[in-house]
Design an enzyme around this catalytic site. Structure first.
Site, short mmCIF file in Angstrom:
data_model
loop_
_atom_site.label_atom_id
_atom_site.label_comp_id
_atom_site.label_asym_id
_atom_site.label_seq_id
_atom_site.Cartn_x
_atom_site.Cartn_y
_atom_site.Cartn_z
CB THR A 100 38.20 33.53 44.60
OG1 THR A 100 37.80 35.14 44.56
CG2 THR A 100 37.65 32.92 45.61
NE ARG A 122 36.31 44.65 45.98
CZ ARG A 122 36.16 43.28 46.15
NH1 ARG A 122 37.19 42.55 46.37
NH2 ARG A 122 34.80 43.07 45.57
CB VAL A 123 37.55 43.67 52.56
CG1 VAL A 123 37.48 42.64 53.04
CG2 VAL A 123 39.37 44.29 52.80
CB THR A 161 33.91 31.59 43.12
OG1 THR A 161 34.65 33.01 42.40
CG2 THR A 161 33.90 31.06 43.27
N1 ASP Z 1 34.99 36.70 45.45
C1 ASP Z 1 36.07 37.71 45.17
C2 ASP Z 1 35.93 39.19 45.73
O1 ASP Z 1 34.55 39.52 45.02
C3 ASP Z 1 36.19 37.40 43.12
C4 ASP Z 1 36.18 35.91 43.03
O2 ASP Z 1 35.53 35.50 43.47
O3 ASP Z 1 37.20 35.86 42.31
O4 ASP Z 1 37.08 39.69 46.02
#
Ligand code: ASP
Length: 341
Positions: A206, A234-235, A257
């Protein structure tokens, strides 16, 4: 003559006081946390990641130096990373279980308290720009899916064919994860084996940015493709204000992240702000408490970047690594990837 002298004195005084009271701007970014170890990366790959991180820092910082607001810098830095296929945001986002890209993004302004977020979008080239439109040009905070795309299109945000986001790397990654799910059933209990098998797929990737501008205001923004093999719409935490993204001039601006479900359940970004506001903790203390203790106890892997209105920054993560960096002086962007840097 007297008048000219008076105006000159006033002018000099105002420049002097402006310098005295204007903040030194700062920008902090991340490109995701996860199982990122030096031995899993070639020198060439490391260079590529560092160069995009540097570009994002330089592009954003240039705006801050010109006196632009923190929001412009956050958007500009995030767009550089969304446009790079290396990160899990915009082009190069991870794939859902059905092999498509569904992205989430959010932005929050610490001065106004206004926030905008979008979730599950498939056609918005730079999701962070659509989140900004939700904040500025609607009466809402979050829009999802098709509706968010229609709104963004009407507001002049660039829409692209969903194929634009797909990369071979992400297609292969999805296959590996699906195979490992099967393996996980066959080798139940053999965690070590599974860890080894999809080490490369445990980078979250992310992207996010937090900035402090010359006027002393802070902003946070985050953008993501979510998690590989996600199902049923999914969110994650990213577009949920207070979980993956939060900003308030009175406390801090945070972009997260990591494994989103944990960040949602623990309201991570707001928890850090609350520890500062109500428990009087410093930014670093609050961030460490949440990321290095609370999340670790619950088993939630990941990290955050944060800044406060005094220019303190924190970048804790409890995973192997986190793509990250900051800049507080022109031409002096600093980037980090691994743990002991
Ligand atoms: N936090 C993000 C999610 O769960 C994933 C990520 O940080 O790459 O959608």
């Amino acid at each position: 003559m007297k008048n000219i002298a008076f105006v000159t004195v006033l002018f000099t005084a105002s420049i002097f006081s402006f310098d005295l009271f204007s903040q030194s701007p700062k920008l902090v970014i991340h490109g995701g946390a996860g199982t990122i170890k030096k031995e899993y990366m070639t020198d060439e790959q490391e260079k590529e990641y560092r160069s995009v991180l540097e570009e994002a820092l330089n592009v954003g910082y240039e705006l801050l130096e010109l006196g632009e607001d923190a929001e412009s810098a956050v958007i500009a830095a995030i767009m550089v990373m969304e446009n790079s296929p290396l990160f899990n945001a915009g082009k190069g986002s991870v794939l859902t279980a059905t092999g498509i890209v569904e992205m989430d993004a959010a932005i929050m302004n610490g001065k106004t308290g206004q926030a905008g977020a979008i979730a599950g979008v498939r056609r918005i080239k730079n999701p962070i720009t659509a989140a900004q439109k939700v904040k500025d040009e609607s009466q809402h905070v979050m829009m999802i899916g098709n509706g968010a795309e229609i709104f963004a299109g009407e507001k002049g945000v660039e829409l692209v064919d969903p194929d634009y986001f797909l990369t071979d790397k992400r297609k292969q990654q999805l296959e590996r994860i699906k195979d490992s799910e099967k393996l996980e059933l066959d080798h139940s209990g053999d965690r070590g084996f599974i860890e080894e098998f999809h080490m490369d797929d445990k980078k979250h990737g992310t992207v996010g940015a937090v900035a402090l501008d010359k006027a002393g205001n802070i902003v946070a923004g985050t953008s993501t493709g979510g998690m590989t093999n996600k199902k049923y719409g999914r969110v994650g935490d990213v577009p949920i204000i207070g979980s993956g993204t939060f900003a308030d001039n009175a406390s801090c601006a945070v972009s997260a992240t990591g494994h989103g479900e944990y960040f949602i359940r623990n309201v991570v970004a707001y928890d850090i702000a609350a520890l500062m506001l109500y428990a009087g903790k410093s930014l670093q203390e609050a961030a460490d408490e949440v990321v290095m203790k609370k999340l670790v106890d619950k088993g939630g892997s990941g990290g955050i970047i944060a800044i406060d209105a005094q220019g303190n920054i924190a970048m804790p993560f409890n995973s192997e690594g986190m793509y990250r960096g900051f800049i507080e002086k022109k031409g002096a962007a600093k980037t980090f990837i691994f743990k002991d840097e």
